[in-house]
Design a protein around this motif. Sequence first.
Motif, PDB file in Angstrom:
ATOM      1  N   PHE A  88      71.616  73.824  14.805  1.00  0.00           N
ATOM      2  CA  PHE A  88      72.804  74.526  15.271  1.00  0.00           C
ATOM      3  C   PHE A  88      74.029  73.619  15.172  1.00  0.00           C
ATOM      4  O   PHE A  88      73.999  72.462  15.583  1.00  0.00           O
ATOM      5  CB  PHE A  88      72.607  74.996  16.711  1.00  0.00           C
ATOM      6  N   VAL A  89      75.096  74.176  14.606  1.00  0.00           N
ATOM      7  CA  VAL A  89      76.360  73.464  14.468  1.00  0.00           C
ATOM      8  C   VAL A  89      77.347  74.009  15.494  1.00  0.00           C
ATOM      9  O   VAL A  89      77.549  75.230  15.575  1.00  0.00           O
ATOM     10  CB  VAL A  89      76.943  73.635  13.052  1.00  0.00           C
ATOM     11  N   LEU A  90      77.935  73.122  16.292  1.00  0.00           N
ATOM     12  CA  LEU A  90      78.969  73.502  17.245  1.00  0.00           C
ATOM     13  C   LEU A  90      80.307  73.068  16.675  1.00  0.00           C
ATOM     14  O   LEU A  90      80.446  71.929  16.208  1.00  0.00           O
ATOM     15  CB  LEU A  90      78.743  72.836  18.599  1.00  0.00           C
ATOM     16  N   ALA A  91      81.286  73.957  16.712  1.00  0.00           N
ATOM     17  CA  ALA A  91      82.580  73.624  16.117  1.00  0.00           C
ATOM     18  C   ALA A  91      83.731  74.239  16.912  1.00  0.00           C
ATOM     19  O   ALA A  91      83.632  75.346  17.426  1.00  0.00           O
ATOM     20  CB  ALA A  91      82.642  74.118  14.668  1.00  0.00           C
ATOM     21  N   THR A  92      84.815  73.476  17.009  1.00  0.00           N
ATOM     22  CA  THR A  92      86.092  73.973  17.506  1.00  0.00           C
ATOM     23  C   THR A  92      87.084  73.856  16.353  1.00  0.00           C
ATOM     24  O   THR A  92      86.707  73.479  15.239  1.00  0.00           O
ATOM     25  CB  THR A  92      86.585  73.133  18.706  1.00  0.00           C
ATOM     26  N   ALA A  93      88.332  74.148  16.607  1.00  0.00           N
ATOM     27  CA  ALA A  93      89.323  74.101  15.533  1.00  0.00           C
ATOM     28  C   ALA A  93      89.508  72.696  14.973  1.00  0.00           C
ATOM     29  O   ALA A  93      89.911  72.532  13.821  1.00  0.00           O
ATOM     30  CB  ALA A  93      90.665  74.635  16.048  1.00  0.00           C
ATOM     31  N   ASP A  94      89.174  71.660  15.776  1.00  0.00           N
ATOM     32  CA  ASP A  94      89.444  70.299  15.301  1.00  0.00           C
ATOM     33  C   ASP A  94      88.226  69.385  15.284  1.00  0.00           C
ATOM     34  O   ASP A  94      88.357  68.174  15.053  1.00  0.00           O
ATOM     35  CB  ASP A  94      90.546  69.645  16.139  1.00  0.00           C
ATOM     36  N   ALA A  95      87.030  69.919  15.532  1.00  0.00           N
ATOM     37  CA  ALA A  95      85.853  69.048  15.541  1.00  0.00           C
ATOM     38  C   ALA A  95      84.588  69.842  15.251  1.00  0.00           C
ATOM     39  O   ALA A  95      84.515  71.049  15.500  1.00  0.00           O
ATOM     40  CB  ALA A  95      85.731  68.337  16.889  1.00  0.00           C
ATOM     41  N   THR A  96      83.582  69.129  14.724  1.00  0.00           N
ATOM     42  CA  THR A  96      82.283  69.714  14.422  1.00  0.00           C
ATOM     43  C   THR A  96      81.199  68.741  14.869  1.00  0.00           C
ATOM     44  O   THR A  96      81.349  67.522  14.714  1.00  0.00           O
ATOM     45  CB  THR A  96      82.133  69.975  12.907  1.00  0.00           C
ATOM     46  N   TRP A  97      80.117  69.285  15.420  1.00  0.00           N
ATOM     47  CA  TRP A  97      79.033  68.420  15.891  1.00  0.00           C
ATOM     48  C   TRP A  97      77.691  69.105  15.711  1.00  0.00           C
ATOM     49  O   TRP A  97      77.556  70.319  15.869  1.00  0.00           O
ATOM     50  CB  TRP A  97      79.227  68.080  17.363  1.00  0.00           C
ATOM     51  N   SER A  98      76.671  68.308  15.382  1.00  0.00           N
ATOM     52  CA  SER A  98      75.302  68.792  15.304  1.00  0.00           C
ATOM     53  C   SER A  98      74.365  67.608  15.461  1.00  0.00           C
ATOM     54  O   SER A  98      74.760  66.458  15.275  1.00  0.00           O
ATOM     55  CB  SER A  98      75.038  69.497  13.964  1.00  0.00           C
ATOM     56  N   ASP A  99      73.124  67.880  15.825  1.00  0.00           N
ATOM     57  CA  ASP A  99      72.101  66.842  15.920  1.00  0.00           C
ATOM     58  C   ASP A  99      70.768  67.496  15.566  1.00  0.00           C
ATOM     59  O   ASP A  99      70.387  68.503  16.179  1.00  0.00           O
ATOM     60  CB  ASP A  99      72.059  66.262  17.335  1.00  0.00           C
ATOM     61  N   HIS A 100      70.073  66.923  14.591  1.00  0.00           N
ATOM     62  CA  HIS A 100      68.848  67.567  14.107  1.00  0.00           C
ATOM     63  C   HIS A 100      67.767  67.637  15.177  1.00  0.00           C
ATOM     64  O   HIS A 100      66.845  68.448  15.094  1.00  0.00           O
ATOM     65  CB  HIS A 100      68.313  66.827  12.877  1.00  0.00           C
ATOM     66  N   ARG A 101      67.873  66.804  16.212  1.00  0.00           N
ATOM     67  CA  ARG A 101      66.854  66.820  17.275  1.00  0.00           C
ATOM     68  C   ARG A 101      66.999  68.007  18.216  1.00  0.00           C
ATOM     69  O   ARG A 101      66.128  68.244  19.066  1.00  0.00           O
ATOM     70  CB  ARG A 101      66.910  65.506  18.051  1.00  0.00           C
TER      71      ARG A 101
END
Length: 234
Positions: A88-101
């Motif tokens: 799952f990828v979490l994103a806002t207008a200025d950032a993106t984050w994910s972690d395969h775990r």
Amino acid sequence: MSGPVATIPTSIVQAVCRIQASLEAVKKTGRNPHGGYQFASTDDIYAALTRKMGEVGLMILPLEVENEVVRVEKDSKMVQWLRVSFEFVLATADATWSDHRSKRSLFIMINGPQTHQAAASYAEKAYLRSLFKIPSGDVDLDSMPQADDEESMVALNGGKKRKSSAEGKRDGSVKEFNRLRGEIAAAINTEMLAHVREIYAGDEGAWSSMPPAWASTLEEDYEVKMDALRAQAA
């Protein structure tokens, strides 16, 4: 060994916390016919979160990252299982984050074109519950009124009496019962077997609505199969 968790961007942390702070009890439209209690369906969770995510500018994108069809022969018949994982990828207008775990994986028997959609829906529901700390709808048994038999217990909790074997045969439940027994028998490891129970005996499953004798048979099949698989793995 797992590495450190990548720093979660501030805007994503703030968005998640704002949603958590604004969440009230999620509407529960599903009903477990065995326990007689309500639970939050996938649509209930979407209804509670979608607008709030839009308001804070948070997007959650599920990505299918693993997909394997496992074929198992049982009684001269070939049964196909889908083993699938989502990140799952979490994103806002200025950032993106994910972690395969943080991925969610499951086994599900292939029963038509809806199989992939069912897997995706189940995985996303599990992830959203965990991320936003949404109540699952599971019952704390200590808080339930107690009775001397199953029928009285269900009645105390606002439920209805479960179907009899004759009713089950009339409404087609016998076909579902045989299918579930087949899925239990076809499981090739403990993880696959556990997912059968988790998917079909839980909130939205058909297992719990079976006539009492049929549900007991499924439970016995499950325990016997689990013991056998554990012995094989030892």
